[in-house]
Each structure stands twice: as structure tokens, then as C-alpha cells.
Design an enzyme around this catalytic site. Sequence first.
Site, PDB file in Angstrom:
ATOM      1  CE  LYS A 192      -3.623  -2.450  -0.356  1.00  0.00           C
ATOM      2  NZ  LYS A 192      -4.157  -3.387   0.571  1.00  0.00           N
TER       3      LYS A 192
HETATM    4  C1  LIG Z   1      -5.288  -4.381   0.931  1.00  0.00           C
HETATM    5  C2  LIG Z   1      -6.754  -4.282   0.882  1.00  0.00           C
HETATM    6  C3  LIG Z   1      -7.576  -4.746   1.933  1.00  0.00           C
HETATM    7  C4  LIG Z   1      -7.068  -5.533   3.095  1.00  0.00           C
HETATM    8  O1  LIG Z   1      -6.023  -4.997   3.753  1.00  0.00           O
HETATM    9  P1  LIG Z   1      -5.033  -5.948   4.563  1.00  0.00           P
HETATM   10  O2  LIG Z   1      -4.207  -4.963   5.326  1.00  0.00           O
HETATM   11  O3  LIG Z   1      -4.242  -6.732   3.577  1.00  0.00           O
HETATM   12  O4  LIG Z   1      -5.838  -6.805   5.464  1.00  0.00           O
HETATM   13  C5  LIG Z   1      -8.933  -4.531   1.855  1.00  0.00           C
HETATM   14  N1  LIG Z   1      -9.488  -3.929   0.793  1.00  0.00           N
HETATM   15  C6  LIG Z   1      -8.749  -3.503  -0.232  1.00  0.00           C
HETATM   16  C7  LIG Z   1      -9.428  -2.815  -1.387  1.00  0.00           C
HETATM   17  C8  LIG Z   1      -7.369  -3.680  -0.245  1.00  0.00           C
HETATM   18  O5  LIG Z   1      -6.651  -3.270  -1.290  1.00  0.00           O
END
Ligand SMILES: *Cc1c(COP(=O)(O)O)cnc(C)c1O
Length: 384
Positions: A192
Site C-alpha cells: 500500500k
Molecule cells: C489491501 C486491501 C484490503 C485488506 O487490507 P489488509 O491490510 O491486507 O488486510 C482490503 N481492501 C482492499 C481494497 C485492499 O486493497
Amino acid sequence: MSVPFLPFTRPSIDEDTIAKVANVLRSGWITSGPKVAAFEAALSDYCGGRPVRAFNSGTATLEVALRLAGVGGDKNAGDTVITTPLTWVATANVILEVGATPVFVDIDPVTRNIDLDRLEAAITPQTRAIIPVDLAGLPVDRERLYAIAGKHGVRVIEDAAQSFGASWQDRRIGTSFGDGRDFVSFSFHANKNLTTGEGGALVLPDDIDPGLCERLRLQGVRRFPDGGMDVDVLGGKFNLTDIAATIGLGQLKHLEGFTARRRLLAREYFRRIDPSLGLELPVADFTQSNWHMFQVLLPAGTDRGHFIAAMKQRGIGVGVHYPALHLFSLYRALGFREGDFPEAERVGATTVTLPLFPAMSDSDIERVCAALAESLASNLRSAS
Ligand SMILES: *Cc1c(COP(=O)(O)O)cnc(C)c1O
């Protein structure tokens, strides 16, 4: 001379952050503590002073948000939650996890986000929440979204996992665009825009007790000043560590720079991608999107597996985010079928994510574009 492999994304962690993580490791306190509190305070500041609690994943924030909103608690109530079929599967899995039923609304093929023209028709008396997703960091139209949600009194849980650093009409994602009853969920997964390795944060609505959020985060435990404790609610194990929070604090200093660099790189893609290749480009939004991903749709008839292999051969990493999730076996078993959401299916079947991360150079973009042209040409050769 061999060129190093270019992955589709890579985190940027500075040496000062690495040193501070080492200090935490030496400090004798490595789980949730003062660093988590400082990270939460910094995030709250970023979100205009709204209460924010840190979690060990974005998925956990979504699950706890649903529980705090009272969704799915009574198995017989038939609660439903509306979301998009074109997202990381976590968005829908949490709906099942709390005992509610996901209702998908197809995407707008231009934004690739939930189609707001079709949202209102999907709302029923059983709808307990809407989870919009800012795919690739392009914000869902907050004005239209909250107009619809407000009209029907449905709570919004923004899945802003991909849009930390993005904004809507000059206001940051994370601030409230509704009546203050909305949740905002962030993920700090390694890929992210801001990472803690693994982690997440939940921005809380005005009408939700942050103490209850904390109990749902950690085994439901409530502690008293005399050293005693009680458990009055079933909580999970979702707390962030001070190690991770220290990475997050270091990352926050760069957020603006990261976002600015991503926007510049995205512009470079628009300048350099040859229109004759027939790729379908994303919305050219260089002021609101944080360009979490740069995604193009391959021309009809392209073999995506072959394309990805051809790019890899040229030293370029390409991702797929994501196949339409209602076609996964778990969701098919719930009754979803091919043809249910044709726009999401088409995008899901043809989308590829090209490399985009702050440490990339302009010449990396050139490299990707050259490889794109070659790989698409070799694809056509192999098909004929
Ligand atoms: C990454 C992501 C998640 C989940 O996040 P995690 O930290 O991996 O649990 C949920 N929704 C979207 C759209 C994502 O890109």
C-alpha cells in the site's frame, strides 16, 4: 549489462525509520505501546481530528467496523451489505465473516469503482451498510455516494485501503464526507502507499465509542485502575505492534512526497504509452487519486498469461488486481454466476497492473513502455 528486475511495486523505507525500529527492538517493549499511541495521534491529525485506532490489518478494521455498526449480529435478521465485485477479496470476506450477506453492484467501466447509477436500486430494507472501494486510489464520488446513503439512512464504511493520501475535492480521504456516521478503513499492507509491513487503521464515526472499538480489537478486555479486568464482548486479536507503528510514523513523513511522485510517474505513463497499442487507460486524475496502482486493460483477444510472461522475460513485473471476486469458488457456492456483473468481469479478465512506486525513475517508465509494445506484438504473433 543486465538490468535489474522491476517489480510492480516496492516499499520505500528510509534509514532513519530502520534505526528507529532498531531502537524499539532494543527498548524492551515491542508490542502495542507508546509508538502505536503516537501513530494513532498522527493519523487522527491527518484525518482532521477524528478518532483513529490502529489495527494489525486492513481486513481487521473492516470486520470490526461491521461489528461496531451492528451488522450481522443477529443471524436471522438477513443483514446485507452492498459492495463492489472488483476489489481485493477481503472487502467481501469480512461481510461473510460477521454473518451478513454481500450484495454486489457492478462497476462503472470508466472509474472501475462501484457504479453509483446502480447503487440506489440495490438498497433494500435489509441493507445495513455500503462498503465503497477506491480502486487503485481513485476516489469514489463522495458527493453522490453520501447523497444516496444519506437519503436511505444507510451507514457507509469506506474501504480506503488503496486511497490513503488521496483526496476528494481538496479534502483528504479519511475526513468525513457524510454526516459523521461513516467509518474509513485504511490498510498498511506492504504494497500500500503507506506501509507498516502489515497493518491498518480505522477512522471512527462520531456515534461510536472508541473504547468499544479497542475491546473488539483485543479480546474484549476492559481493564480497571485497581488492576482488575472484565470481558463483556467477544473481541479478536487485532492490535498493531510498536515495531510496525514505528515504520508507519517514518512513512507518514514521506506521504506527500510519495503521492506527488506517483502522480508524476502516472503522467509519464500517459505521455509515453503508444495509443496504437489499444490499451484501455485509467481515468487521468492527477489531483485526487493517489495512484496506488497504474492499471491498463489489455486489448480484446490478448492472452494475459502470455503477456505477463513476455513482460517478465523483459525484466518487468506485472500484477493482476483483481479477477471479479464473485467468480471465486467460495462466492459461486453462494449462487453467484458468470454474467452477473459483466463490467467487473470484463475488467477483471483484462486488467494488468504496471510498475508504479515512488522510487521508480522516469527511465523505468520508458523501459516498461518499450516492453509493453514488444510484449503485445509478440502476443499477436503467438496468436496467429
Ligand atoms: C489491501 C486491501 C484490503 C485488506 O487490507 P489488509 O491490510 O491486507 O488486510 C482490503 N481492501 C482492499 C481494497 C485492499 O486493497
